[in-house]
Design a protein around this motif. Structure first.
Motif, PDB file in Angstrom:
ATOM      1  N   LEU A 101       0.838  -1.211   0.000  1.00  0.00           N
ATOM      2  CA  LEU A 101       0.000   0.000   0.000  1.00  0.00           C
ATOM      3  C   LEU A 101       0.870   1.258   0.000  1.00  0.00           C
ATOM      4  CD1 LEU A 101      -2.685  -1.101   2.631  1.00  0.00           C
ATOM      5  CD2 LEU A 101      -2.835  -1.207   0.140  1.00  0.00           C
ATOM      6  N   LEU A 102       0.195   2.394  -0.196  1.00  0.00           N
ATOM      7  CA  LEU A 102       0.889   3.683  -0.179  1.00  0.00           C
ATOM      8  C   LEU A 102       0.420   4.499   1.019  1.00  0.00           C
ATOM      9  CD1 LEU A 102       0.481   4.608  -3.959  1.00  0.00           C
ATOM     10  CD2 LEU A 102       2.533   3.681  -2.863  1.00  0.00           C
ATOM     11  N   SER A 103       1.124   5.585   1.289  1.00  0.00           N
ATOM     12  CA  SER A 103       0.684   6.497   2.351  1.00  0.00           C
ATOM     13  C   SER A 103      -0.543   7.271   1.854  1.00  0.00           C
ATOM     14  CB  SER A 103       1.799   7.479   2.699  1.00  0.00           C
ATOM     15  OG  SER A 103       1.892   8.476   1.691  1.00  0.00           O
ATOM     16  N   ALA A 104      -1.192   8.013   2.746  1.00  0.00           N
ATOM     17  CA  ALA A 104      -2.375   8.802   2.364  1.00  0.00           C
ATOM     18  C   ALA A 104      -2.016   9.823   1.293  1.00  0.00           C
ATOM     19  CB  ALA A 104      -2.944   9.496   3.593  1.00  0.00           C
ATOM     20  N   GLN A 105      -0.737  10.221   1.242  1.00  0.00           N
ATOM     21  CA  GLN A 105      -0.278  11.198   0.235  1.00  0.00           C
ATOM     22  C   GLN A 105       0.254  10.495  -1.019  1.00  0.00           C
ATOM     23  OE1 GLN A 105       0.815  11.362   3.563  1.00  0.00           O
ATOM     24  NE2 GLN A 105      -0.803  12.835   4.038  1.00  0.00           N
ATOM     25  N   GLY A 106       0.130   9.185  -1.063  1.00  0.00           N
ATOM     26  CA  GLY A 106       0.538   8.438  -2.253  1.00  0.00           C
ATOM     27  C   GLY A 106       2.014   8.075  -2.303  1.00  0.00           C
ATOM     28  N   GLU A 107       2.686   8.177  -1.148  1.00  0.00           N
ATOM     29  CA  GLU A 107       4.111   7.841  -1.144  1.00  0.00           C
ATOM     30  C   GLU A 107       4.345   6.387  -0.749  1.00  0.00           C
ATOM     31  OE1 GLU A 107       4.478  12.344   0.239  1.00  0.00           O
ATOM     32  OE2 GLU A 107       4.360  10.674   1.647  1.00  0.00           O
ATOM     33  N   ALA A 108       5.525   5.891  -1.163  1.00  0.00           N
ATOM     34  CA  ALA A 108       5.875   4.496  -0.872  1.00  0.00           C
ATOM     35  C   ALA A 108       6.053   4.287   0.625  1.00  0.00           C
ATOM     36  CB  ALA A 108       7.159   4.134  -1.600  1.00  0.00           C
ATOM     37  N   LEU A 109       5.628   3.122   1.090  1.00  0.00           N
ATOM     38  CA  LEU A 109       5.837   2.723   2.485  1.00  0.00           C
ATOM     39  C   LEU A 109       6.872   1.605   2.465  1.00  0.00           C
ATOM     40  CD1 LEU A 109       2.078   2.582   3.509  1.00  0.00           C
ATOM     41  CD2 LEU A 109       3.705   4.422   3.949  1.00  0.00           C
ATOM     42  N   VAL A 110       7.953   1.803   3.202  1.00  0.00           N
ATOM     43  CA  VAL A 110       9.092   0.911   3.053  1.00  0.00           C
ATOM     44  C   VAL A 110       9.686   0.515   4.402  1.00  0.00           C
ATOM     45  CG1 VAL A 110      11.407   0.706   2.031  1.00  0.00           C
ATOM     46  CG2 VAL A 110       9.664   2.068   0.872  1.00  0.00           C
ATOM     47  N   LEU A 111      10.025  -0.768   4.529  1.00  0.00           N
ATOM     48  CA  LEU A 111      10.864  -1.202   5.647  1.00  0.00           C
ATOM     49  C   LEU A 111      12.298  -1.189   5.107  1.00  0.00           C
ATOM     50  CD1 LEU A 111      10.309  -4.423   7.828  1.00  0.00           C
ATOM     51  CD2 LEU A 111      12.480  -3.258   7.528  1.00  0.00           C
ATOM     52  N   ASP A 112      13.135  -0.302   5.624  1.00  0.00           N
ATOM     53  CA  ASP A 112      14.524  -0.205   5.167  1.00  0.00           C
ATOM     54  C   ASP A 112      15.430  -1.019   6.087  1.00  0.00           C
ATOM     55  OD1 ASP A 112      14.572   1.793   2.896  1.00  0.00           O
ATOM     56  OD2 ASP A 112      13.478   2.941   4.411  1.00  0.00           O
ATOM     57  N   ALA A 113      16.234  -1.866   5.476  1.00  0.00           N
ATOM     58  CA  ALA A 113      17.184  -2.694   6.229  1.00  0.00           C
ATOM     59  C   ALA A 113      18.596  -2.318   5.813  1.00  0.00           C
ATOM     60  CB  ALA A 113      16.918  -4.169   5.955  1.00  0.00           C
ATOM     61  N   VAL A 114      19.434  -2.009   6.785  1.00  0.00           N
ATOM     62  CA  VAL A 114      20.790  -1.530   6.480  1.00  0.00           C
ATOM     63  C   VAL A 114      21.803  -2.232   7.376  1.00  0.00           C
ATOM     64  CG1 VAL A 114      22.218   0.517   6.238  1.00  0.00           C
ATOM     65  CG2 VAL A 114      19.752   0.741   6.063  1.00  0.00           C
TER      66      VAL A 114
END
Ligand SMILES: [Zn+2]
Length: 359
Positions: free
Chosen positions: A35-48
């Motif tokens: 899914l996207l945020s309410a503003q249409g941005e990507a939702l991401v789990l970042d692993a570093v």
């Protein structure tokens, strides 16, 4: 100090990623939520990953297991990146930014399915029963949020608390339930996106092969104000508890022994790590207090009530108050609180890294 604390998920992620880039990690991956945020941005789990990819000793720092609580964990991760000292030989650090990115971006503790990720790690073949919650469910999330309905619901909860005591009341409300999807502390009926993603990360990075893994999962909302309680949900007297006490000292509290502000719970993310690395991990919940448990339950009750309402005809003033109260509880706009979070977070990270050297 406050530069590490953002006002939304998008900014928190941008700050984190800019510091990651400057610190040159040895491995990095982005896991996109469907899914996207309410503003249409990507939702991401970042692993570093920083340090040797084959290191036998590893520290994992997780943020936003409970979405809206992510501001504190994200700030600690970014602050560590600024100060990142050279890691000891055979030691690495893995930062997992936004375990529940949907909840972080939408300012909710749960995920898109109403699942509390920190109750989702059960074996779903037989769903655990939560009798206490069923008794209280209608009072916890009443049909109406009007004063008279609330007074009646509050009385039901107060009567239960008087009859059973504070601890059993908290267990009934918060230990986890699997029958009321719109209710509090709902663990779901299947593994959530975040759980599946964590399992994928563990597989990709062959985490089960490591010799000693410390995990710090940063939360907010329970316990004494501005105090980062070191909660250890390993079985009493187990190796995980022994490591925790050796590394973090007398600060360690144990829900199983009744010494923590947290009660024993079902389906914790701890159990994923304990199962992956039996006798080779030490998981702690670093829980920063923000107010009373009563307020915690009340802001969550209101948030869950609100989530079940149709947007049409909704009292906008009430909606904004409920959303603001929730945010204030999990993310106090207080510089002293934020400073305490960074300082204690960095202390615990250093203690974990030093502790790993003694294993
Ligand atoms: Zn939490």
């Amino acid at each position: 100090m406050s530069a590490y604390f953002s006002t939304c998920y998008k900014t928190a992620r941008a700050v984190f990623l800019s510091k990651v880039q400057a610190a040159a990690p040895s491995w990095q991956a982005s896991f996109k939520h469907p899914l996207l945020s309410a503003q249409g941005e990507a939702l991401v789990l970042d692993a570093v990953w920083f340090g040797d990819l084959n290191a036998s000793k590893l520290l994992v720092v997780q943020s936003a297991t409970h979405g809206i609580e992510g501001f504190a964990g994200s700030a600690i991760q970014s602050a560590w990146l600024d100060k990142a000292a050279l890691l000891s030989e055979d030691t690495a650090i893995l930062l997992l930014h936004a375990m529940n990115p949907w909840g972080f971006a939408h300012l909710r503790r749960v995920d898109e399915a109403g699942i509390d990720l920190n109750r989702n790690f059960v074996d779903f073949k037989v769903l655990p029963k939560a009798k206490g919650y069923s008794v209280l469910s209608k009072a916890l999330i009443p049909l109406s949020w009007q004063p008279d309905a609330l007074t009646k619901a509050d009385k039901t909860l107060a009567d239960y608390r008087d009859a059973w005591g504070e601890r059993l009341y908290e267990e009934a409300v918060s230990s986890g339930q699997y029958t009321h999807p719109q209710g509090l502390f709902y663990g779901g009926t299947t593994p959530s996106w975040s759980r599946l993603t964590l399992a994928q990360i563990a597989k990709d990075l062959q985490l089960a092969k490591r010799k000693a893994v410390a995990i710090i999962d940063v939360h907010t909302g329970l316990g004494d104000y501005a105090v980062g309680e070191v909660i250890c949900d390993h079985p009493p007297a187990s190796l995980g508890v022994n490591w925790a006490k050796r590394w973090y000292g007398a600060a360690v509290t144990e829900p199983f022994l009744g010494t923590s502000s947290s009660v024993p719970k079902l389906g914790l993310i701890d159990y994923f790590w304990q199962q992956l690395l039996p006798n080779a991990c030490c998981f702690i919940t670093l829980e920063f207090g923000t107010g009373s448990t009563e307020n915690l339950f009340n802001v969550l009750r209101a948030d869950h009530w609100l989530a079940g309402q149709a947007t049409e005809g909704l009292d906008k003033t009430l909606q904004q108050k409920i959303q603001q109260d929730l945010l204030t509880h999990f993310y106090p706009a207080d510089k002293a609180w934020q400073q305490a979070v960074i300082e204690q977070g960095l202390v615990r990270i250093n203690q974990a890294l030093e502790g790993l050297q003694q294993v």
